[in-house]
Design an enzyme around this catalytic site. Structure first.
Site, PDB file in Angstrom:
ATOM      1  N   ASN A   7     -14.103  32.622  17.529  1.00 38.84           N
ATOM      2  CA  ASN A   7     -12.732  33.135  17.567  1.00 38.84           C
ATOM      3  C   ASN A   7     -12.617  34.446  16.796  1.00 38.84           C
ATOM      4  O   ASN A   7     -13.241  34.625  15.758  1.00 38.84           O
ATOM      5  CB  ASN A   7     -11.761  32.105  16.973  1.00 38.84           C
ATOM      6  CG  ASN A   7     -11.771  30.815  17.765  1.00 38.84           C
ATOM      7  OD1 ASN A   7     -12.268  30.796  18.897  1.00 38.84           O
ATOM      8  ND2 ASN A   7     -11.259  29.755  17.201  1.00 38.84           N
ATOM      9  N   ASP A  57      -9.566  35.429  15.796  1.00 38.92           N
ATOM     10  CA  ASP A  57      -8.382  35.332  14.929  1.00 38.92           C
ATOM     11  C   ASP A  57      -8.823  35.082  13.487  1.00 38.92           C
ATOM     12  O   ASP A  57     -10.007  34.888  13.207  1.00 38.92           O
ATOM     13  CB  ASP A  57      -7.416  34.241  15.448  1.00 38.92           C
ATOM     14  CG  ASP A  57      -8.014  32.833  15.372  1.00 38.92           C
ATOM     15  OD1 ASP A  57      -8.565  32.463  14.313  1.00 38.92           O
ATOM     16  OD2 ASP A  57      -7.921  32.082  16.373  1.00 38.92           O
ATOM     17  N   HIS A  76     -18.263  36.657  17.234  1.00 38.44           N
ATOM     18  CA  HIS A  76     -17.706  37.544  18.265  1.00 38.44           C
ATOM     19  C   HIS A  76     -16.793  38.619  17.671  1.00 38.44           C
ATOM     20  O   HIS A  76     -16.005  39.223  18.390  1.00 38.44           O
ATOM     21  CB  HIS A  76     -16.943  36.730  19.318  1.00 38.44           C
ATOM     22  CG  HIS A  76     -17.856  35.939  20.222  1.00 38.44           C
ATOM     23  ND1 HIS A  76     -17.405  34.940  21.058  1.00 38.44           N
ATOM     24  CD2 HIS A  76     -19.200  36.006  20.416  1.00 38.44           C
ATOM     25  CE1 HIS A  76     -18.435  34.417  21.731  1.00 38.44           C
ATOM     26  NE2 HIS A  76     -19.532  35.039  21.353  1.00 38.44           N
ATOM     27  N   CYS A 111     -16.001  52.301  14.042  1.00 42.13           N
ATOM     28  CA  CYS A 111     -16.011  53.699  14.455  1.00 42.13           C
ATOM     29  C   CYS A 111     -17.366  53.994  15.094  1.00 42.13           C
ATOM     30  O   CYS A 111     -18.407  53.783  14.466  1.00 42.13           O
ATOM     31  CB  CYS A 111     -15.782  54.592  13.243  1.00 42.13           C
ATOM     32  SG  CYS A 111     -15.930  56.343  13.651  1.00 42.13           S
ATOM     33  N   SER A 113     -15.683  25.543  25.348  1.00 38.53           N
ATOM     34  CA  SER A 113     -15.976  25.050  26.698  1.00 38.53           C
ATOM     35  C   SER A 113     -17.473  24.952  26.995  1.00 38.53           C
ATOM     36  O   SER A 113     -17.860  24.374  28.006  1.00 38.53           O
ATOM     37  CB  SER A 113     -15.313  25.967  27.732  1.00 38.53           C
ATOM     38  OG  SER A 113     -15.739  27.296  27.528  1.00 38.53           O
TER      39      SER A 113
HETATM   40  P1  OAD Z   1     -12.520  28.466  26.285  1.00 40.38           P
HETATM   41  O1  OAD Z   1     -11.146  28.904  26.654  1.00 40.38           O
HETATM   42  O2  OAD Z   1     -13.621  28.735  27.236  1.00 40.38           O
HETATM   43  O3  OAD Z   1     -12.544  26.905  25.976  1.00 40.38           O
HETATM   44  C1  OAD Z   1     -11.597  26.324  25.138  1.00 40.38           C
HETATM   45  C2  OAD Z   1     -11.959  24.856  24.994  1.00 40.38           C
HETATM   46  O4  OAD Z   1     -11.054  24.259  24.083  1.00 40.38           O
HETATM   47  C3  OAD Z   1     -11.870  24.062  26.301  1.00 40.38           C
HETATM   48  O5  OAD Z   1     -13.057  23.282  26.437  1.00 40.38           O
HETATM   49  C4  OAD Z   1     -10.640  23.166  26.102  1.00 40.38           C
HETATM   50  O6  OAD Z   1     -10.836  21.895  26.704  1.00 40.38           O
HETATM   51  C5  OAD Z   1     -10.602  23.021  24.600  1.00 40.38           C
HETATM   52  N1  OAD Z   1      -9.264  22.814  24.037  1.00 40.38           N
HETATM   53  C6  OAD Z   1      -8.084  23.369  24.426  1.00 40.38           C
HETATM   54  N2  OAD Z   1      -7.086  22.968  23.619  1.00 40.38           N
HETATM   55  C7  OAD Z   1      -7.629  22.148  22.696  1.00 40.38           C
HETATM   56  C8  OAD Z   1      -7.126  21.411  21.583  1.00 40.38           C
HETATM   57  N3  OAD Z   1      -5.832  21.457  21.229  1.00 40.38           N
HETATM   58  N4  OAD Z   1      -7.979  20.646  20.868  1.00 40.38           N
HETATM   59  C9  OAD Z   1      -9.294  20.583  21.201  1.00 40.38           C
HETATM   60  N5  OAD Z   1      -9.832  21.264  22.239  1.00 40.38           N
HETATM   61  C10 OAD Z   1      -9.026  22.026  22.971  1.00 40.38           C
HETATM   62  O7  OAD Z   1     -12.816  29.116  24.834  1.00 40.38           O
HETATM   63  P2  OAD Z   1     -14.226  29.310  24.098  1.00 40.38           P
HETATM   64  O8  OAD Z   1     -15.167  28.220  24.424  1.00 40.38           O
HETATM   65  O9  OAD Z   1     -13.914  29.590  22.676  1.00 40.38           O
HETATM   66  O10 OAD Z   1     -15.807  35.493  24.147  1.00 40.38           O
HETATM   67  O11 OAD Z   1     -14.714  30.632  24.787  1.00 40.38           O
HETATM   68  C11 OAD Z   1     -15.928  31.195  24.383  1.00 40.38           C
HETATM   69  C12 OAD Z   1     -15.878  32.692  24.515  1.00 40.38           C
HETATM   70  O12 OAD Z   1     -15.490  33.036  25.826  1.00 40.38           O
HETATM   71  C13 OAD Z   1     -14.852  33.376  23.651  1.00 40.38           C
HETATM   72  O13 OAD Z   1     -15.260  33.589  22.316  1.00 40.38           O
HETATM   73  C14 OAD Z   1     -14.632  34.670  24.357  1.00 40.38           C
HETATM   74  C15 OAD Z   1     -14.553  34.162  25.780  1.00 40.38           C
HETATM   75  O14 OAD Z   1     -14.912  35.052  26.761  1.00 40.38           O
HETATM   76  C16 OAD Z   1     -15.706  36.819  24.125  1.00 40.38           C
HETATM   77  O15 OAD Z   1     -14.655  37.401  24.297  1.00 40.38           O
HETATM   78  C17 OAD Z   1     -17.008  37.516  23.857  1.00 40.38           C
END
Ligand code: OAD
Length: 239
Positions: free
Chosen positions: A97, A99, A114, A122, A183
């Site tokens: 994340n 954030d 990330h 810069c 995910s």
């Molecule tokens: P995703 O949006 O791919 O996945 C979010 C996951 O969180 C999913 O598996 C949901 O089921 C789960 N989820 C949603 N709400 C939840 C909750 N309240 N409690 C528990 N689980 C929950 O996000 P990431 O896996 O973080 O990269 O994505 C990986 C990367 O893909 C990010 O860092 C970003 C994106 O492209 C870059 O920008 C380089």
């Protein structure tokens, strides 16, 4: 050292993804209504997109940065911070994340693989700096004064995530690996569970649904992060 499912745990690696911040009101990427449903990542999160249309990319990150001022860490961020403070071993936290909710939730060590919304880098002097306002193509670097050379200090598709050596060292030496709210679709983070398994670690997944790599976890708990993380932390701290 703590006892967890019949073994002693000394070193824990926790990987978090967008799901841990979802209940704070930060949209995930791939859930319904997520960021990648509203924007094509190829238009917004690649070096090529930034060269093609920098103002669009600046606006996207300005909006996300300003959204951070309207959200608060939730019980899952706070529970992990408590684990880091009170666990009688090491807890290494790596997040995908961008954030700052882990830090505001009290975590004293957070590896942002990330990058961070609150940082700009810069391309002229290669310095990274704290970013708390809006930027555009005319913004000057506060370090070297160059104009139009600042970019969000986030890792875009096609770029190498940060701190990989340090993360791999921690994974090679961990007893417990926990993946929260991710995910399992984006590598290298999605492959961390394999590194942990190779190290002989116990693996736990906490997610609101099954991930793409669920079968690699010894334990899977489906539910909202605010509930499942708090409960795992209580178990690890022997509450
Ligand atoms: P995703 O949006 O791919 O996945 C979010 C996951 O969180 C999913 O598996 C949901 O089921 C789960 N989820 C949603 N709400 C939840 C909750 N309240 N409690 C528990 N689980 C929950 O996000 P990431 O896996 O973080 O990269 O994505 C990986 C990367 O893909 C990010 O860092 C970003 C994106 O492209 C870059 O920008 C380089």
């Amino acid at each position: 050292m703590a006892h967890f499912h019949g073994r002693y745990i000394d070193r824990v690696v926790v990987l978090t993804g967008a799901g841990i911040s979802a209940e704070s009101g930060v949209p995930t990427f791939r859930d319904a209504g997520g960021l990648w449903e509203r924007h094509d990542p190829m238009d917004i999160a690649t070096p090529e997109a930034f060269s093609r249309d920098p103002e669009l990319v600046y606006r996207f990150y300005n909006e996300r940065r300003s959204q951070l001022t309207r959200v608060q860490p939730n019980a899952a961020h706070k529970a992990l911070a408590r684990l880091q403070r009170e666990f009688p071993g090491e807890v290494y936290l790596v997040t995908q994340n961008v954030d700052d909710l882990h830090e505001r939730g009290g975590s004293h060590q957070v590896c942002h693989m990330h990058g961070e919304l609150l940082a700009m880098s810069c391309t002229a002097c290669e310095r990274s700096m704290r970013a708390e306002r809006d930027y555009d193509g005319r913004s000057a670097c506060p370090a070297c004064g160059a104009r139009g050379k600042l970019r969000p200090d986030v890792v875009w598709f096609g770029e190498m995530p940060y701190h990989m050596d340090q993360i791999e060292t921690r994974l090679a030496d961990c007893d417990l690996f926990v993946a929260i709210g991710t995910s399992g679709l984006v590598y290298p983070a999605a492959g961390f569970v394999r590194h942990a398994l190779a190290a002989g670690a116990t693996t736990v997944e906490l997610n609101s649904q099954l991930s793409d790599v669920t079968e690699l976890f010894h334990h899977q708990h489906q539910g909202l992060a605010t509930t499942t993380v708090a409960s795992l932390v209580r178990e690890l701290l022997g509450d």
